[in-house]
Design a protein around this motif. Structure first.
Motif, PDB file in Angstrom:
ATOM      1  N   LYS A  92     -13.510  23.620 -24.922  1.00 30.88           N
ATOM      2  CA  LYS A  92     -12.091  23.890 -24.705  1.00 30.88           C
ATOM      3  C   LYS A  92     -11.717  23.759 -23.237  1.00 30.88           C
ATOM      4  CE  LYS A  92     -11.151  26.798 -28.723  1.00 30.88           C
ATOM      5  NZ  LYS A  92     -10.599  28.082 -29.217  1.00 30.88           N
ATOM      6  N   GLU A  93     -12.712  23.913 -22.331  1.00 28.39           N
ATOM      7  CA  GLU A  93     -12.419  23.714 -20.915  1.00 28.39           C
ATOM      8  C   GLU A  93     -12.029  22.259 -20.651  1.00 28.39           C
ATOM      9  OE1 GLU A  93     -14.989  25.368 -22.054  1.00 28.39           O
ATOM     10  OE2 GLU A  93     -14.548  27.400 -21.326  1.00 28.39           O
ATOM     11  N   ASP A  94     -12.633  21.327 -21.408  1.00 26.94           N
ATOM     12  CA  ASP A  94     -12.281  19.917 -21.236  1.00 26.94           C
ATOM     13  C   ASP A  94     -10.844  19.644 -21.655  1.00 26.94           C
ATOM     14  OD1 ASP A  94     -14.780  19.217 -20.256  1.00 26.94           O
ATOM     15  OD2 ASP A  94     -15.598  18.858 -22.247  1.00 26.94           O
ATOM     16  N   ILE A  95     -10.350  20.423 -22.621  1.00 30.55           N
ATOM     17  CA  ILE A  95      -8.980  20.229 -23.100  1.00 30.55           C
ATOM     18  C   ILE A  95      -7.972  20.518 -21.989  1.00 30.55           C
ATOM     19  CG2 ILE A  95      -7.241  21.180 -24.672  1.00 30.55           C
ATOM     20  CD1 ILE A  95      -9.016  19.299 -26.055  1.00 30.55           C
ATOM     21  N   ASN A  96      -8.356  21.366 -21.036  1.00 32.43           N
ATOM     22  CA  ASN A  96      -7.440  21.761 -19.961  1.00 32.43           C
ATOM     23  C   ASN A  96      -7.500  20.831 -18.752  1.00 32.43           C
ATOM     24  OD1 ASN A  96      -6.506  24.048 -21.363  1.00 32.43           O
ATOM     25  ND2 ASN A  96      -8.279  25.251 -20.689  1.00 32.43           N
ATOM     26  N   ARG A  97      -8.282  19.763 -18.812  1.00 26.42           N
ATOM     27  CA  ARG A  97      -8.340  18.819 -17.694  1.00 26.42           C
ATOM     28  C   ARG A  97      -6.966  18.179 -17.475  1.00 26.42           C
ATOM     29  NH1 ARG A  97     -13.802  15.983 -16.674  1.00 26.42           N
ATOM     30  NH2 ARG A  97     -15.325  17.232 -17.815  1.00 26.42           N
ATOM     31  N   GLU A  98      -6.590  18.056 -16.217  1.00 31.05           N
ATOM     32  CA  GLU A  98      -5.298  17.458 -15.900  1.00 31.05           C
ATOM     33  C   GLU A  98      -5.396  15.934 -15.956  1.00 31.05           C
ATOM     34  OE1 GLU A  98      -4.369  19.174 -12.143  1.00 31.05           O
ATOM     35  OE2 GLU A  98      -3.505  20.973 -13.038  1.00 31.05           O
ATOM     36  N   VAL A  99      -4.333  15.319 -16.437  1.00 33.19           N
ATOM     37  CA  VAL A  99      -4.310  13.879 -16.661  1.00 33.19           C
ATOM     38  C   VAL A  99      -3.011  13.300 -16.110  1.00 33.19           C
ATOM     39  CG1 VAL A  99      -4.343  12.039 -18.378  1.00 33.19           C
ATOM     40  CG2 VAL A  99      -5.701  14.105 -18.748  1.00 33.19           C
ATOM     41  N   VAL A 100      -3.136  12.239 -15.315  1.00 34.01           N
ATOM     42  CA  VAL A 100      -1.981  11.435 -14.919  1.00 34.01           C
ATOM     43  C   VAL A 100      -2.042  10.161 -15.752  1.00 34.01           C
ATOM     44  CG1 VAL A 100      -0.822  10.190 -13.064  1.00 34.01           C
ATOM     45  CG2 VAL A 100      -1.974  12.351 -12.572  1.00 34.01           C
ATOM     46  N   LYS A 101      -1.072   9.984 -16.651  1.00 32.91           N
ATOM     47  CA  LYS A 101      -1.051   8.823 -17.548  1.00 32.91           C
ATOM     48  C   LYS A 101       0.180   7.986 -17.239  1.00 32.91           C
ATOM     49  CE  LYS A 101      -0.674   7.457 -22.393  1.00 32.91           C
ATOM     50  NZ  LYS A 101       0.588   6.743 -22.176  1.00 32.91           N
ATOM     51  N   ALA A 102      -0.037   6.775 -16.741  1.00 25.99           N
ATOM     52  CA  ALA A 102       1.074   5.867 -16.464  1.00 25.99           C
ATOM     53  C   ALA A 102       1.571   5.249 -17.763  1.00 25.99           C
ATOM     54  CB  ALA A 102       0.624   4.778 -15.490  1.00 25.99           C
ATOM     55  N   ASP A 103       2.802   4.726 -17.728  1.00 25.93           N
ATOM     56  CA  ASP A 103       3.341   4.132 -18.953  1.00 25.93           C
ATOM     57  C   ASP A 103       2.615   2.851 -19.336  1.00 25.93           C
ATOM     58  OD1 ASP A 103       4.230   2.641 -16.866  1.00 25.93           O
ATOM     59  OD2 ASP A 103       6.365   2.817 -17.306  1.00 25.93           O
ATOM     60  N   SER A 104       1.878   2.250 -18.389  1.00 28.99           N
ATOM     61  CA  SER A 104       1.123   1.030 -18.678  1.00 28.99           C
ATOM     62  C   SER A 104      -0.246   1.312 -19.278  1.00 28.99           C
ATOM     63  CB  SER A 104       0.949   0.210 -17.396  1.00 28.99           C
ATOM     64  OG  SER A 104       0.274   0.972 -16.394  1.00 28.99           O
ATOM     65  N   ALA A 105      -0.604   2.575 -19.449  1.00 31.49           N
ATOM     66  CA  ALA A 105      -1.932   2.959 -19.940  1.00 31.49           C
ATOM     67  C   ALA A 105      -1.928   3.095 -21.458  1.00 31.49           C
ATOM     68  CB  ALA A 105      -2.382   4.269 -19.302  1.00 31.49           C
TER      69      ALA A 105
END
Length: 441
Positions: A92-105
């Motif tokens: 569940k700690e992995d679920i809280n990882r922050e993610v920057v997702k561009a619209d091209s991804a």
């Protein structure tokens, strides 16, 4: 040059995030609500995430139907290479990882045979849980209509939604893959500066189709009418060509020179200085072909004088410091011609100073203390107060560390040649190269 570009050069549009700066106010624009077709308002803020990049944050609200919409877009330049993040989600700690997702991804979960194609969602700054919630919300949007028009399809989608929701409980491990040709997406490594065993990062060269999708116009290379083969002239000449500053995007000049490193090979050194913002960058490209064998150089740092050794780190070289359990992967920091001290300073800046998750709400006390301690250890190494080994592992064999005893062997340095594995050749793109037998069918 557009108005935004002119203001970007002067530093007047993109402001640093600062809660105490009352001058940083969003721009409010009257906009049409696509839900009720009445006028709402969009708030735009052009800002900079510290140690990351420039972004555009937009938030739409409609006072008539209470519809809302938020979006984040990268305002920086498209990176030179695309990037693929592959994360094994195990807790569940992995679920809280922050993610920057561009619209091209594009986003994939192979275990569910699930994919969100590129340009079907707007860019977001979220967590893995937030990505899953967003996917569930998208699937649930038209469920009431499906249940009326096609109950069988609605039931299958409902079952798939339940499987997506179960992923948030991490009852079983799954894989999350984010593939971004623009190179502007990111998944947090909570174990920095140590290597994350669950996360792998791969950089790749974009295809012509991906460049077209990103709106990049690729200029065809044109041969000179009278090509010059005089290498002696090139060695004594500094070539200058126009480019853009990678920091502020202002016009700048890049200097390029062919240099012979003693007891090694020729390399190409490129340096860019920006008169607008003062940003400086340098990059090194190895000359000649890829070596037949990989090279692993191990230096035992025993004296402060070791800090002044010349060092060439190619783009394909990884750096390891076993005593700190630290590994800097391939393509990080790019190619550099510097000293051992310069490399250690760059590592400290990358891990501590320029870490986008070392500021604001992203930072935790434990993480900040751990990275601060890592920076202190790097300082001790540069001061000669720690006895460590530094390892340059380059599968392409294009990295170099100065032997101050040359041409005699260096008692503190060991150079090993090794045969590349299939995975090494795959990372270097050698498995897809065919240099013989073109006429064979």
């Amino acid at each position: 040059m557009s108005v935004i570009e002119e203001e970007r050069v002067r530093g007047g549009v993109f402001k640093d995030i600062n809660a105490e700066d009352e001058d940083v106010q969003p721009t409010v624009i009257e906009s049409l609500c696509m839900n009720c077709y009445k006028n709402g308002s969009t708030r735009l803020m052009l800002t900079k995430i510290p140690f990351f990049k420039e972004i555009i944050i937009s938030s739409f609200t409609c006072p008539h139907c209470n519809s809302t919409n938020t979006e984040i877009q990268s305002a920086g330049r498209i990176q030179e290479q695309g990037v693929i993040y592959t994360l094994q989600v195990k807790s569940k700690e992995d679920i809280n990882r922050e993610v920057v997702k561009a619209d091209s991804a594009s986003t994939r979960i192979p275990e569910l045979d699930f994919e969100i194609p590129a340009f079907t969602q707007k860019g977001s700054l979220s967590t893995i849980e937030g990505l899953l919630d967003r996917a569930v919300a998208g699937l649930e949007q038209d469920q009431p209509v499906r249940k009326t028009t096609d109950p069988a399809v609605a039931e299958k989608i409902e079952e798939f939604i339940r499987r997506l929701k179960k992923l948030k409980e991490v009852e079983e491990e799954f894989t999350l893959i984010i593939d971004d040709p623009s190179g502007n997406s990111f998944i947090e490594n909570p174990f920095a500066p140590q290597k994350d065993k669950c996360l792998s990062v791969t950089h790749y060269k974009r295809t012509s189709e991906q460049n077209t999708a990103l709106g990049i116009e690729v200029e065809e290379e044109q041969e000179d009418e009278k090509p010059s083969n005089d290498l002696d002239t090139m060695r004594n000449e500094v070539l200058v060509f126009n480019t853009s500053c990678p920091e502020c995007n202002a016009p700048a000049n890049t200097n390029m020179k062919l240099v012979q490193i003693p007891h090694f090979k020729e390399v190409i050194i490129m340096a860019t200085n920006c008169d607008s913002c003062g940003h400086r960058t340098n990059e090194v490209k190895p000359g000649g072909a890829t070596e037949e064998l990989g090279t692993r150089i191990t230096l035992h740092l025993t004296d402060p004088s070791d800090m002044s050794r010349d060092l060439l780190k190619s783009e394909t070289c990884s750096v390891l410091i076993p005593e700190l359990e630290f590994e800097l992967g391939m393509a990080a920091l790019g190619g550099k011609f510097t000293t051992v001290e310069g490399l250690l300073k760059d590592i400290k800046d990358l891990i501590v100073s320029k870490n986008p998750f070392m500021c604001g709400d992203s930072v935790t006390a434990d993480r900040a203390d751990k990275l601060k301690l890592f920076g202190q250890k790097i300082d001790k190494i540069m001061a000669g107060e720690m006895d460590v080994h530094i390892i340059l592992d380059d599968p392409a064999g294009n990295s170099y560390l100065q032997n101050i005893y040359a041409p005699d062997p260096d008692p503190e340095m060991k150079i090993e040649k090794y045969t590349r594995t299939f995975e090494h050749n795959e990372d270097l793109g050698l498995n897809d190269m065919k240099t013989e037998g073109y006429a064979e069918t």
